[in-house]
Design a protein around this motif. Structure first.
Motif, PDB file in Angstrom:
ATOM      1  N   PHE A  19      20.355  66.812  74.690  1.00  0.00           N
ATOM      2  CA  PHE A  19      21.656  66.909  75.113  1.00  0.00           C
ATOM      3  C   PHE A  19      22.255  68.395  75.376  1.00  0.00           C
ATOM      4  CE2 PHE A  19      26.162  66.132  75.705  1.00  0.00           C
ATOM      5  CZ  PHE A  19      26.454  64.812  76.257  1.00  0.00           C
ATOM      6  N   TYR A  20      22.594  68.982  76.537  1.00  0.00           N
ATOM      7  CA  TYR A  20      23.015  70.116  76.499  1.00  0.00           C
ATOM      8  C   TYR A  20      23.730  70.437  78.150  1.00  0.00           C
ATOM      9  CZ  TYR A  20      18.526  71.020  78.660  1.00  0.00           C
ATOM     10  OH  TYR A  20      17.424  70.708  79.668  1.00  0.00           O
ATOM     11  N   LEU A  21      24.621  71.371  78.155  1.00  0.00           N
ATOM     12  CA  LEU A  21      25.087  71.869  79.546  1.00  0.00           C
ATOM     13  C   LEU A  21      24.317  73.090  79.952  1.00  0.00           C
ATOM     14  CD1 LEU A  21      28.857  71.637  78.636  1.00  0.00           C
ATOM     15  CD2 LEU A  21      27.463  70.327  80.571  1.00  0.00           C
ATOM     16  N   GLU A  22      23.887  73.171  81.040  1.00  0.00           N
ATOM     17  CA  GLU A  22      23.108  74.608  81.661  1.00  0.00           C
ATOM     18  C   GLU A  22      23.503  74.914  82.756  1.00  0.00           C
ATOM     19  OE1 GLU A  22      18.470  74.887  81.894  1.00  0.00           O
ATOM     20  OE2 GLU A  22      19.165  73.526  83.472  1.00  0.00           O
ATOM     21  N   GLY A  23      23.734  76.202  82.964  1.00  0.00           N
ATOM     22  CA  GLY A  23      24.308  76.836  84.088  1.00  0.00           C
ATOM     23  C   GLY A  23      23.959  78.603  84.056  1.00  0.00           C
ATOM     24  N   PHE A  24      24.117  78.973  85.134  1.00  0.00           N
ATOM     25  CA  PHE A  24      24.127  80.431  85.312  1.00  0.00           C
ATOM     26  C   PHE A  24      25.244  81.204  85.078  1.00  0.00           C
ATOM     27  CE2 PHE A  24      20.467  78.769  87.831  1.00  0.00           C
ATOM     28  CZ  PHE A  24      19.379  79.451  87.539  1.00  0.00           C
ATOM     29  N   ILE A  25      24.996  82.122  84.054  1.00  0.00           N
ATOM     30  CA  ILE A  25      26.020  82.908  83.580  1.00  0.00           C
ATOM     31  C   ILE A  25      25.626  84.406  83.847  1.00  0.00           C
ATOM     32  CG2 ILE A  25      27.591  83.514  81.475  1.00  0.00           C
ATOM     33  CD1 ILE A  25      27.822  80.668  82.509  1.00  0.00           C
ATOM     34  N   ASP A  26      26.261  84.902  84.935  1.00  0.00           N
ATOM     35  CA  ASP A  26      25.832  86.606  85.178  1.00  0.00           C
ATOM     36  C   ASP A  26      24.285  86.570  85.642  1.00  0.00           C
ATOM     37  OD1 ASP A  26      28.413  87.435  84.677  1.00  0.00           O
ATOM     38  OD2 ASP A  26      27.824  87.633  82.298  1.00  0.00           O
ATOM     39  N   SER A  27      23.993  85.492  86.628  1.00  0.00           N
ATOM     40  CA  SER A  27      22.831  85.159  87.163  1.00  0.00           C
ATOM     41  C   SER A  27      21.782  85.123  85.855  1.00  0.00           C
ATOM     42  CB  SER A  27      22.433  86.468  87.741  1.00  0.00           C
ATOM     43  OG  SER A  27      23.238  86.698  88.821  1.00  0.00           O
ATOM     44  N   ILE A  28      21.873  84.576  84.803  1.00  0.00           N
ATOM     45  CA  ILE A  28      20.994  84.433  83.599  1.00  0.00           C
ATOM     46  C   ILE A  28      21.134  82.745  83.310  1.00  0.00           C
ATOM     47  CG2 ILE A  28      20.200  84.887  81.476  1.00  0.00           C
ATOM     48  CD1 ILE A  28      21.301  87.525  81.758  1.00  0.00           C
ATOM     49  N   LYS A  29      20.134  82.025  83.567  1.00  0.00           N
ATOM     50  CA  LYS A  29      20.264  80.508  83.046  1.00  0.00           C
ATOM     51  C   LYS A  29      20.466  80.338  81.584  1.00  0.00           C
ATOM     52  CE  LYS A  29      17.183  77.730  84.673  1.00  0.00           C
ATOM     53  NZ  LYS A  29      15.983  77.128  84.958  1.00  0.00           N
ATOM     54  N   THR A  30      21.481  80.007  81.611  1.00  0.00           N
ATOM     55  CA  THR A  30      22.172  79.523  80.034  1.00  0.00           C
ATOM     56  C   THR A  30      22.148  78.071  79.583  1.00  0.00           C
ATOM     57  OG1 THR A  30      23.254  81.658  80.079  1.00  0.00           O
ATOM     58  CG2 THR A  30      23.869  80.232  78.054  1.00  0.00           C
ATOM     59  N   LYS A  31      21.780  77.800  78.133  1.00  0.00           N
ATOM     60  CA  LYS A  31      22.034  76.329  77.889  1.00  0.00           C
ATOM     61  C   LYS A  31      23.054  76.502  76.759  1.00  0.00           C
ATOM     62  CE  LYS A  31      17.461  74.663  78.518  1.00  0.00           C
ATOM     63  NZ  LYS A  31      16.132  73.964  77.761  1.00  0.00           N
ATOM     64  N   LEU A  32      24.057  75.580  76.757  1.00  0.00           N
ATOM     65  CA  LEU A  32      25.038  75.295  75.817  1.00  0.00           C
ATOM     66  C   LEU A  32      24.764  74.187  75.435  1.00  0.00           C
ATOM     67  CD1 LEU A  32      27.544  77.086  74.870  1.00  0.00           C
ATOM     68  CD2 LEU A  32      29.033  75.835  76.663  1.00  0.00           C
ATOM     69  N   ARG A  33      24.665  74.218  73.819  1.00  0.00           N
ATOM     70  CA  ARG A  33      24.559  72.856  72.979  1.00  0.00           C
ATOM     71  C   ARG A  33      25.901  72.511  72.280  1.00  0.00           C
ATOM     72  NH1 ARG A  33      19.472  71.876  73.541  1.00  0.00           N
ATOM     73  NH2 ARG A  33      17.814  73.520  74.120  1.00  0.00           N
ATOM     74  N   PRO A  34      25.940  71.407  72.110  1.00  0.00           N
ATOM     75  CA  PRO A  34      27.140  70.871  71.292  1.00  0.00           C
ATOM     76  C   PRO A  34      27.074  71.669  69.912  1.00  0.00           C
ATOM     77  CG  PRO A  34      25.590  69.072  71.558  1.00  0.00           C
ATOM     78  CD  PRO A  34      25.074  70.360  72.238  1.00  0.00           C
ATOM     79  N   VAL A  35      28.478  71.777  69.163  1.00  0.00           N
ATOM     80  CA  VAL A  35      28.692  72.376  67.953  1.00  0.00           C
ATOM     81  C   VAL A  35      28.684  71.157  67.142  1.00  0.00           C
ATOM     82  CG1 VAL A  35      29.744  74.292  68.832  1.00  0.00           C
ATOM     83  CG2 VAL A  35      31.216  72.370  68.245  1.00  0.00           C
ATOM     84  N   TYR A  36      28.671  69.960  67.409  1.00  0.00           N
ATOM     85  CA  TYR A  36      28.655  68.930  66.716  1.00  0.00           C
ATOM     86  C   TYR A  36      28.710  67.764  67.343  1.00  0.00           C
ATOM     87  CZ  TYR A  36      30.269  65.482  63.118  1.00  0.00           C
ATOM     88  OH  TYR A  36      30.330  64.467  62.427  1.00  0.00           O
ATOM     89  N   TYR A  37      28.013  66.580  66.736  1.00  0.00           N
ATOM     90  CA  TYR A  37      27.876  65.264  67.586  1.00  0.00           C
ATOM     91  C   TYR A  37      27.701  64.083  66.504  1.00  0.00           C
ATOM     92  CZ  TYR A  37      22.909  65.390  66.331  1.00  0.00           C
ATOM     93  OH  TYR A  37      21.771  65.509  65.475  1.00  0.00           O
ATOM     94  N   TYR A  38      28.101  63.119  66.701  1.00  0.00           N
ATOM     95  CA  TYR A  38      28.213  61.830  66.043  1.00  0.00           C
ATOM     96  C   TYR A  38      28.123  60.884  66.849  1.00  0.00           C
ATOM     97  CZ  TYR A  38      32.974  59.941  66.560  1.00  0.00           C
ATOM     98  OH  TYR A  38      34.277  59.264  67.394  1.00  0.00           O
ATOM     99  N   ASP A  39      27.984  59.212  66.248  1.00  0.00           N
ATOM    100  CA  ASP A  39      27.858  58.194  67.056  1.00  0.00           C
ATOM    101  C   ASP A  39      28.382  57.087  66.156  1.00  0.00           C
ATOM    102  OD1 ASP A  39      25.494  56.724  66.008  1.00  0.00           O
ATOM    103  OD2 ASP A  39      24.670  58.595  65.997  1.00  0.00           O
ATOM    104  N   ASP A  40      28.424  56.013  66.847  1.00  0.00           N
ATOM    105  CA  ASP A  40      28.965  54.619  66.189  1.00  0.00           C
ATOM    106  C   ASP A  40      28.088  53.439  66.371  1.00  0.00           C
ATOM    107  OD1 ASP A  40      29.373  53.859  68.906  1.00  0.00           O
ATOM    108  OD2 ASP A  40      31.374  54.270  68.906  1.00  0.00           O
ATOM    109  N   VAL A  41      26.679  54.049  66.532  1.00  0.00           N
ATOM    110  CA  VAL A  41      25.726  53.093  66.568  1.00  0.00           C
ATOM    111  C   VAL A  41      24.701  52.884  65.269  1.00  0.00           C
ATOM    112  CG1 VAL A  41      23.713  52.458  68.140  1.00  0.00           C
ATOM    113  CG2 VAL A  41      25.616  53.573  69.123  1.00  0.00           C
TER     114      VAL A  41
END
Length: 525
Positions: A242-264
């Protein structure tokens, strides 16, 4: 700037109008109106409490009329919210002064009716007009004056991200053992949240009050992404998938969550919600404007899945115009990921956008053997020209994209290969498997039979049919069949699977038959 849902520290506004004209001694009337830009809408994120409005007319007399909103956010805190107010002053004489003051309450509410609609912030406008009568005909003195704030508009700064979700898999299979099916990877494109566009000053609600263009201040807030899964699916690999991915200044970058939780419940496929939190930043905003969200799910037979299982992804934003609106959140102290982070203010998340999909889960329990549809993919083969900065213009010098070039290797997985235009060549991959009936029926029911059992009775399938229909393929889209290739594979210890990597089915198969059909031979089949 005031924090959201902070009734004790609302933003204060004050307008003063003074008659100082030297050429006209008396105005027969002065009319002031204060109104919502779009009247009586629930998606206005700021409210004006009627009991907090003050109108002072020095040396003059005013008549005030107003209308109350019939439906507004945060109505448990703001009893009566203003929709429209009109102030009329007769005989507005020289040195008379009118002062209008009021606060605006910034409201954040987790109301999902706000998903996929425009949201408005401080969307109020004031008009003032002075008139005199000459021979019974009113004339405007000095022209109208007005002041209005801009909406969070349908420009490049749209708060609704114009999400693009094209699920590539509609059906999946759960085997008898193990209890889970194959992992399915989904992605969603974000194409419309940019703080450098025409509505750049709309981002004051995230702490950007520098007034510069483009904005150079640091954004402040939290983005929450909610993954909602129906009964029969579970989210997996949350640390890596689970992450966001995009090009930042022409460099492919992955941004991962700082926290996650679920109610399952742990390791279950019960219906529920999975929540992922990201810190708002310039990098995050670039990804929401031109990036991609990835996540993984796994099917199981939690119960009889007679209906498709629902998948929904929703984005919510908590704007924090300054760091004092919320204390630091201790994300790292929670190892269970079963509780949400706690906040010290009354702030709630503002719903942004969402997209949904239904997935058919085929569980064990078939009585008769036959083909089961497993995977489908339709994408373009012609990839166009290189556009390294993604501005819609081809690089200079122009270079054709090929699937073996270094440019495609570095940037290819961010291309929209499932979108096509006139003249593109497309390839559709369909995969189905031949599955026996279940000899042992589910839940103590009578069992089915296998193909081997059929052969013992001299019963044989002479034909198996696999079909794919694209609605409007000929009449609307003008698709023409270039060729058809059929592969028939079997499970064999001596694996020799032709082109299996293109169909993403693994290599534990041996191709028994390959049939190539060209346009001049299609009519024979």
């Amino acid at each position: 700037m005031a924090c959201y849902n902070d009734y004790s520290n609302m933003t204060k506004w004050s307008y003063q109008i003074t008659h100082d004209s030297l050429s006209v001694a008396v105005a027969d009337s002065l009319i002031i109106s204060l109104e919502e830009y779009v009247s009586n809408v629930k998606n206005n994120l700021s409210q004006i409490p009627i009991d907090s409005i003050k109108v002072v007319c020095k040396n003059c007399t005013s008549e005030v009329t107003w209308a109350v909103k019939t439906d507004h956010l945060c109505n448990s805190i703001i009893d009566t919210a203003l929709a429209y107010m009109k102030i009329k002053i007769l005989q507005f004489e020289k040195e008379d002064t009118l002062i209008i003051s009021f606060p605006t309450y910034k409201c954040a509410a987790e109301d999902d009716t706000l998903l996929n609609v425009q949201k408005y912030l401080n969307l109020w406008r004031i008009y003032a007009s002075a008139y005199e009568k000459c021979n019974g005909i009113p004339n405007t003195i000095g022209g109208n004056i007005s002041a209005e704030s801009r909406p969070i508009s349908a420009s490049t700064a749209n708060i609704d991200q114009q999400l693009l979700f094209l699920p590539l898999q509609n059906t999946t299979i759960v085997p008898l053992s193990p209890p889970y099916g194959d992992t399915i990877t989904y992605f969603m494109d974000c194409t419309g949240l940019d703080k450098t566009g025409a509505g750049y000053h709309d981002y004051q609600y995230l702490g950007c009050d520098s007034g510069e263009f483009p904005l150079t201040c640091n954004l402040n807030g939290l983005l929450r992404i909610r993954l909602q899964l129906g009964n029969g699916l579970r989210a997996i690999l949350r640390d890596s998938c689970f992450y966001l991915e995009g090009f930042i200044d022409s460099i492919k970058t992955k941004l991962r969550p700082v926290y996650y939780y679920d109610d399952v419940p742990l390791d279950s496929c019960k219906a529920g919600n999975y929540y992922f939190y990201f810190h708002v930043s310039d990098t995050l905003f670039q990804m929401l404007d031109n990036g991609r969200l990835w996540w993984c799910v796994q099917p199981c037979c939690e119960s009889t899945n007679d209906e498709p299982v629902h998948i929904d992804v929703a984005f919510h934003l908590m704007p924090l115009p300054n760091t004092s609106c919320i204390n630091a959140i201790a994300y790292q102290n929670d190892s269970t990921h079963s509780t949400p982070p706690t906040f010290t203010t009354e702030s709630q998340f503002i719903p942004l956008s969402s997209r949904s999909h239904n997935l058919n889960i085929l569980c064990p329990g078939c009585l008769a053997p036959g083909l089961v549809y497993q995977k489908h993919d339709l994408k373009r083969l012609t990839l166009g020209l290189q556009d390294s900065d993604n501005n819609g213009l081809a690089d200079v010098p122009q270079a054709q994209i090929t699937d073996t070039s270094s440019w495609f290797i570095n940037k290819g997985d961010s291309m929209l290969i499932h979108n096509s235009s006139f003249g593109d060549r497309l390839r559709e991959n369909c995969v189905s498997i031949f599955q026996d009936g279940d000899v042992a029926g589910p839940n103590g029911q009578p069992g089915g039979y296998t193909y081997a059992m059929m052969l013992q009775q001299n019963a044989k399938f002479n034909y198996l049919q696999l079909s794919s229909i694209i609605p409007g393929s000929i009449s609307k889209y003008g698709l023409q069949i270039d060729s058809v290739i059929l592969f028939v594979d079997s499970i064999d210890g001596n694996s020799n699977c032709l082109q299996c990597n293109e169909f993403e089915v693994g290599t534990a198969f041996r191709t028994q038959l390959k049939i190539t059909l060209l346009p001049n031979t299609l009519n024979k089949f």
